[in-house]
Design a protein around this motif. Structure first.
Motif, PDB file in Angstrom:
ATOM      1  N   ARG A  10      -2.504 -59.877  86.033  1.00  0.00           N
ATOM      2  CA  ARG A  10      -3.683 -59.373  86.740  1.00  0.00           C
ATOM      3  C   ARG A  10      -3.323 -59.441  88.223  1.00  0.00           C
ATOM      4  O   ARG A  10      -3.536 -60.477  88.872  1.00  0.00           O
ATOM      5  N   LYS A  13      -5.322 -61.149  90.942  1.00  0.00           N
ATOM      6  CA  LYS A  13      -5.528 -62.603  90.953  1.00  0.00           C
ATOM      7  C   LYS A  13      -4.441 -63.335  91.741  1.00  0.00           C
ATOM      8  O   LYS A  13      -4.478 -64.560  91.873  1.00  0.00           O
ATOM      9  N   ASN A  43      -4.908 -57.052  73.736  1.00  0.00           N
ATOM     10  CA  ASN A  43      -6.251 -57.340  73.225  1.00  0.00           C
ATOM     11  C   ASN A  43      -6.214 -58.346  72.087  1.00  0.00           C
ATOM     12  O   ASN A  43      -7.216 -58.966  71.767  1.00  0.00           O
ATOM     13  N   TYR A  63      -4.441 -60.935  79.491  1.00  0.00           N
ATOM     14  CA  TYR A  63      -4.629 -61.116  78.040  1.00  0.00           C
ATOM     15  C   TYR A  63      -6.016 -61.722  77.828  1.00  0.00           C
ATOM     16  O   TYR A  63      -6.794 -61.820  78.774  1.00  0.00           O
ATOM     17  N   CYS A  64      -6.319 -62.135  76.609  1.00  0.00           N
ATOM     18  CA  CYS A  64      -7.551 -62.892  76.386  1.00  0.00           C
ATOM     19  C   CYS A  64      -7.218 -64.316  76.811  1.00  0.00           C
ATOM     20  O   CYS A  64      -6.442 -64.991  76.133  1.00  0.00           O
ATOM     21  N   THR A  65      -7.748 -64.744  77.927  1.00  0.00           N
ATOM     22  CA  THR A  65      -7.252 -65.997  78.493  1.00  0.00           C
ATOM     23  C   THR A  65      -8.317 -67.086  78.516  1.00  0.00           C
ATOM     24  O   THR A  65      -9.474 -66.843  78.853  1.00  0.00           O
ATOM     25  N   LEU A  66      -7.894 -68.279  78.165  1.00  0.00           N
ATOM     26  CA  LEU A  66      -8.816 -69.398  77.999  1.00  0.00           C
ATOM     27  C   LEU A  66      -8.233 -70.645  78.653  1.00  0.00           C
ATOM     28  O   LEU A  66      -7.241 -71.204  78.194  1.00  0.00           O
ATOM     29  N   HIS A  67      -8.863 -71.025  79.755  1.00  0.00           N
ATOM     30  CA  HIS A  67      -8.462 -72.198  80.541  1.00  0.00           C
ATOM     31  C   HIS A  67      -9.412 -73.300  80.119  1.00  0.00           C
ATOM     32  O   HIS A  67     -10.566 -73.311  80.529  1.00  0.00           O
ATOM     33  N   LYS A  84      -9.534 -66.339  63.599  1.00  0.00           N
ATOM     34  CA  LYS A  84      -8.981 -64.974  63.632  1.00  0.00           C
ATOM     35  C   LYS A  84      -7.459 -65.049  63.497  1.00  0.00           C
ATOM     36  O   LYS A  84      -6.727 -64.897  64.477  1.00  0.00           O
ATOM     37  N   MET A  87      -4.761 -62.911  65.305  1.00  0.00           N
ATOM     38  CA  MET A  87      -4.445 -62.962  66.742  1.00  0.00           C
ATOM     39  C   MET A  87      -3.151 -63.730  67.004  1.00  0.00           C
ATOM     40  O   MET A  87      -2.832 -64.691  66.322  1.00  0.00           O
TER      41      MET A  87
ATOM     42  N   ALA B 219     -15.947 -60.600  71.965  1.00  0.00           N
ATOM     43  CA  ALA B 219     -15.101 -61.460  71.139  1.00  0.00           C
ATOM     44  C   ALA B 219     -13.645 -61.327  71.569  1.00  0.00           C
ATOM     45  O   ALA B 219     -13.187 -60.228  71.882  1.00  0.00           O
ATOM     46  N   PHE B 220     -12.942 -62.442  71.577  1.00  0.00           N
ATOM     47  CA  PHE B 220     -11.485 -62.382  71.735  1.00  0.00           C
ATOM     48  C   PHE B 220     -10.960 -61.568  70.545  1.00  0.00           C
ATOM     49  O   PHE B 220     -11.412 -61.746  69.409  1.00  0.00           O
ATOM     50  N   GLU B 223     -11.764 -55.087  72.036  1.00  0.00           N
ATOM     51  CA  GLU B 223     -11.142 -54.277  73.081  1.00  0.00           C
ATOM     52  C   GLU B 223     -11.383 -54.857  74.476  1.00  0.00           C
ATOM     53  O   GLU B 223     -10.878 -54.344  75.459  1.00  0.00           O
ATOM     54  N   TYR B 224     -12.185 -55.933  74.549  1.00  0.00           N
ATOM     55  CA  TYR B 224     -12.487 -56.540  75.846  1.00  0.00           C
ATOM     56  C   TYR B 224     -11.564 -57.721  76.104  1.00  0.00           C
ATOM     57  O   TYR B 224     -11.445 -58.606  75.270  1.00  0.00           O
ATOM     58  N   ARG B 225     -10.941 -57.706  77.261  1.00  0.00           N
ATOM     59  CA  ARG B 225     -10.108 -58.848  77.668  1.00  0.00           C
ATOM     60  C   ARG B 225     -10.770 -59.507  78.864  1.00  0.00           C
ATOM     61  O   ARG B 225     -11.155 -58.826  79.802  1.00  0.00           O
ATOM     62  N   TYR B 226     -10.861 -60.825  78.817  1.00  0.00           N
ATOM     63  CA  TYR B 226     -11.487 -61.511  79.952  1.00  0.00           C
ATOM     64  C   TYR B 226     -10.997 -62.939  80.012  1.00  0.00           C
ATOM     65  O   TYR B 226     -10.227 -63.395  79.152  1.00  0.00           O
ATOM     66  N   HIS B 227     -11.448 -63.636  81.044  1.00  0.00           N
ATOM     67  CA  HIS B 227     -10.989 -64.994  81.299  1.00  0.00           C
ATOM     68  C   HIS B 227     -12.144 -65.973  81.116  1.00  0.00           C
ATOM     69  O   HIS B 227     -13.258 -65.703  81.530  1.00  0.00           O
ATOM     70  N   VAL B 228     -11.832 -67.106  80.517  1.00  0.00           N
ATOM     71  CA  VAL B 228     -12.832 -68.159  80.328  1.00  0.00           C
ATOM     72  C   VAL B 228     -12.290 -69.435  80.960  1.00  0.00           C
ATOM     73  O   VAL B 228     -11.130 -69.795  80.747  1.00  0.00           O
ATOM     74  N   ASP B 236     -17.335 -62.432  87.103  1.00  0.00           N
ATOM     75  CA  ASP B 236     -16.178 -61.887  86.381  1.00  0.00           C
ATOM     76  C   ASP B 236     -15.444 -62.950  85.566  1.00  0.00           C
ATOM     77  O   ASP B 236     -14.442 -62.662  84.917  1.00  0.00           O
ATOM     78  N   PHE B 238     -13.791 -65.543  86.686  1.00  0.00           N
ATOM     79  CA  PHE B 238     -12.693 -66.212  87.384  1.00  0.00           C
ATOM     80  C   PHE B 238     -13.236 -67.279  88.323  1.00  0.00           C
ATOM     81  O   PHE B 238     -14.337 -67.153  88.850  1.00  0.00           O
TER      82      PHE B 238
END
Ligand SMILES: Cc1ncc(C[n+]2csc(CCOP(=O)(O)OP(=O)(O)O)c2C)c(N)n1
Ligand code: SF4
Ligand SMILES: [Mg+2]
Lengths: 273, 377
Positions: A10, A13, A43, A63-67, A84, A87, B219-220, B223-228, B236, B238
């Motif tokens: 990204r 960022k 995805n 990506y689908c990112t989890l901190h 899932k 994945m 949902a992970f 088609e949606y990619r995001y940050h948690v 957003d 972040f």
């Protein structure tokens, strides 16, 4: 081979939070090359981390990112994979995160042999909090909480992973940058728990307190201590003193956890019919 | 067609309620007196193609359900006492990251190992304030096996609707008691699923305020990619340390529940209209309370029962109204004074507030309540 770094990150960022000379950047580039090589569906790929300098990595990746919370990456990742299984799951984190506070989750993920790739950035210290000793800080070294020298014995993360049951375990260093992606690629392709330990450096909180006058000194050390597994066989115990083995340290085939659970589902459904 | 009925333990009813609500993921770790919830989930979930996993500890169990929930699954864990203490950090994570999930806490005596098989109601303030930082809380307190079933369903609905962890707290007595349960038909109880985004993937923001205080959750693996993250974050997702953004996010999270009180609160009132004294009780203690009210009425004492089913958010408006029409509110609870503090806070000086606290592992009896009522009048 040309790698598409941009596609995986990204760009908005950046800049990242890491200090100049921090080995995490080298390790991250290796990880990006590996993911690019594997052509993972963005995805359908989760990147999970704990807390620490290394754990900030997923935020930079597209990506689908989890901190998550400190030490908990493997446990969150296990939930993702179980819920899932289709994945791809990649965990990243530091030495403290992975094998101190997160040690229990780490060894149990290895034991289950759940299909994920766990990349540990081992810089021998708690970088983010200012340089307290971690379970990998060499005995005798200085950290902010070992002002008289570290009394603690250390963990060998790769051996720990092998002992706990991970079915692919490899190690390299930030000095051996091109080996990082090769090993991670193998880890991603491996079915089961793959652990790749990347030895790197934290000049800011570890180097300056110890015998390293510069980042170059720290890189030299990584170069000097690394012995490829193939070469180690021809070396005497004396020659191996103070060295660490690099390359693929362990690989075996063992039933993968999600596949095992699919069998549980089949048995449950057969019984309830 | 006659309804399916069964003689079930509260803990078993809880697991069946979860499955009815659409739960497909359970992560747990055994601990008395909650273990039967996990045991039943391990039987039921694989039958429907869901996943049960016994994790290495309660922290891991909590982490696993958050991971599972992010993939779109309705997820639950169950624990007691020491296990609930271990979950606190990640309960806060679920609050700040706004991840729907259900946590069952079958309360036992404490602190620490306390009384594993003794009933208790001593985690009710923990349910509100256990994790660090400011955060909203929803906690439901059923008092019968049938209600454990339906409140577990409601817990999932509220979790998914408001994107947050919901706790169902009940004491060991209702957890282990067996009662006749009527299984609701499919469709009989409302089932709420989370709102998924409809915007283009590049426009998706996991905490987008244009949809109000609760943003759609992707949902992970979609088609949606995001940050948690568990850091304070902007819309957003972040991390941010900008004062105004942090403040807005924190306040929104409290507001999303404050503004929804009418939807979330649920109470039972029994003989309160003309009551001169009100017994405010929850969980199994409310059963003694109801019995006491009946006996007192037989003796000509105008007693009533107010039973909060939603403990948090606490039904403060209604309790304030009742305080104005009665002489006193008696709060029996199996602890040394927890919900009574909330009652005192909202009632101020409008009526007397009296605690009956019990922590010896024995239930509060109707006689204890009747004696206290007479003392107040
Ligand atoms: C529960 C909890 N305990 C302690 C901390 C403080 N903390 C944050 S990062 C960290 C250590 C990180 O070290 P490591 O995992 O090796 O990562 P590095 O920063 O070296 O990359 C600690 C102790 C925390 N965030 N959460
Ligand atoms: S403190 Fe150390 S680990 Fe953290 S960014 Fe700086 S150099 Fe890297
Ligand atoms: Mg470190």
């Amino acid at each position: 081979m040309a790698y598409d770094y941009e596609k995986n990150i990204r760009p908005g960022k950046l800049p990242h939070i890491w200090c100049p000379g921090c080995g995490h950047g080298i390790a991250m580039k290796g990880l990006i090359r590996a993911m690019d090589t594997c052509g993972l569906d963005k995805n359908n790929t989760a990147m999970v981390s704990g807390i620490g300098c290394a754990s900030r990595l997923p935020g930079y990746m597209d990506y689908c990112t989890l901190h998550t919370a400190h030490g908990r990456a493997a446990a969150f990742a296990t939930g993702i994979k179980m819920a899932k299984p289709e994945m791809n799951v990649i965990c990243v984190g530091g030495d403290g995160d992975g094998v101190a506070i997160g040690g229990n989750h780490f060894i149990h993920a290895c034991r289950r042999n759940i299909d994920m790739t766990y990349v540990v950035f081992n810089n021998y210290i708690y970088g983010m909090t200012g340089g307290q000793f971690s379970p990998t800080t060499p005995t005798g070294d200085k950290a902010s909480t070992t002002p008289y020298g570290n009394p603690d014995p250390t963990f060998d993360i790769s051996k720990l992973a092998i002992g706990a049951g991970a079915t692919f375990v490899a190690r390299t260093t930030a000095f051996h940058a091109t080996q990082i992606d090769k090993l991670i690629v193998q880890g991603i392709k491996h079915k089961g728990m793959a652990v790749i330990e990347v030895l790197d450096d934290c000049p800011t909180t570890y180097g300056r307190r110890n015998r390293f006058r510069s980042v170059v000194d720290m890189m030299k050390r990584l170069k000097d201590i690394a012995v490829p597994v193939a070469a180690a066989g021809k070396m005497s115990p004396e020659q191996l003193e103070g060295k660490v083995l690099t390359g693929v340290l362990h690989q075996e085939d063992r039933p993968e956890y999600c596949e095992q659970y699919t069998e549980v589902i089949k048995r449950a459904q057969a019984q309830s019919e | 067609m006659a309804k399916k009925v069964a003689l079930l333990q509260g803990n078993e009813a809880c697991a069946h309620g979860a499955v009815y609500a659409g739960c497909t993921f359970f992560g747990g770790y055994p601990i008395t007196p909650s273990t039967e919830v996990a045991e039943v989930m391990s039987v039921e979930l694989p039958k429907i193609g869901g996943a049960f996993i016994q994790m290495e500890d309660e922290i891991a169990a909590m982490a696993s359900i958050l991971g599972g929930a992010l993939t779109g699954a309705k997820a639950m864990t169950a624990t007691s006492g020491p296990g609930m203490s271990l979950k606190q950090e990640l309960l806060g994570y679920a609050c700040i990251a706004e991840i729907p999930c259900v946590i069952i806490n079958v309360m036992r005596g404490g602190p620490s190992t306390g009384m594993p098989t003794g009933p208790s109601q001593s985690d009710v303030l923990q349910a509100r304030w256990g994790t660090h930082g400011d955060h909203p809380a929803i906690a439901l307190a059923p008092s019968s096996c049938q209600e454990i079933f339906s409140e577990t369903v409601r817990a999932f609905n509220l979790a998914e609707k408001y994107r947050m962890p919901v706790q169902v707290v009940f004491d060991e007595i209702v957890g282990h008691m067996r009662e006749r349960i009527e299984f609701p038909e499919p469709g009989e109880l409302e089932i709420i699923d989370r709102t998924e985004p409809t915007v283009a993937p590049e426009d998706y923001k996991p905490y987008d305020t244009q949809f109000g205080d609760v943003a759609p959750l992707a949902a992970f693996g979609s088609e949606y990619r995001y940050h948690v993250t568990g850091l304070n974050k902007a819309e957003d997702g972040f991390p941010t340390t900008k004062a105004e953004l942090v403040d807005a996010e924190q306040r929104r999270q409290i507001r999303k529940i404050e503004d929804a009180r009418a939807d979330i609160e649920s109470n039972e009132e029994y003989q309160t209209e003309d009551a001169e004294v009100i017994v405010l009780a929850y969980g199994s203690t409310a059963r003694s309370g109801r019995y006491a009210v009946d006996r007192l009425r037989e003796e000509g004492v105008k007693a009533g029962l107010f039973r909060p089913i939603t403990l948090w958010p606490f039904p403060e408006k209604r309790v304030q109204e009742l305080a104005k029409q009665t002489k006193g509110i008696i709060v029996p609870e199996m602890n040394l004074g927890q919900m009574v503090l909330e009652v005192e806070r909202v009632v101020a000086r409008d009526c007397a507030v009296e605690l009956i606290g019990r922590v010896d592992g024995e239930p509060i009896t109707p006689t204890q309540i009747m004696d206290k009522v007479k003392e107040v009048l």
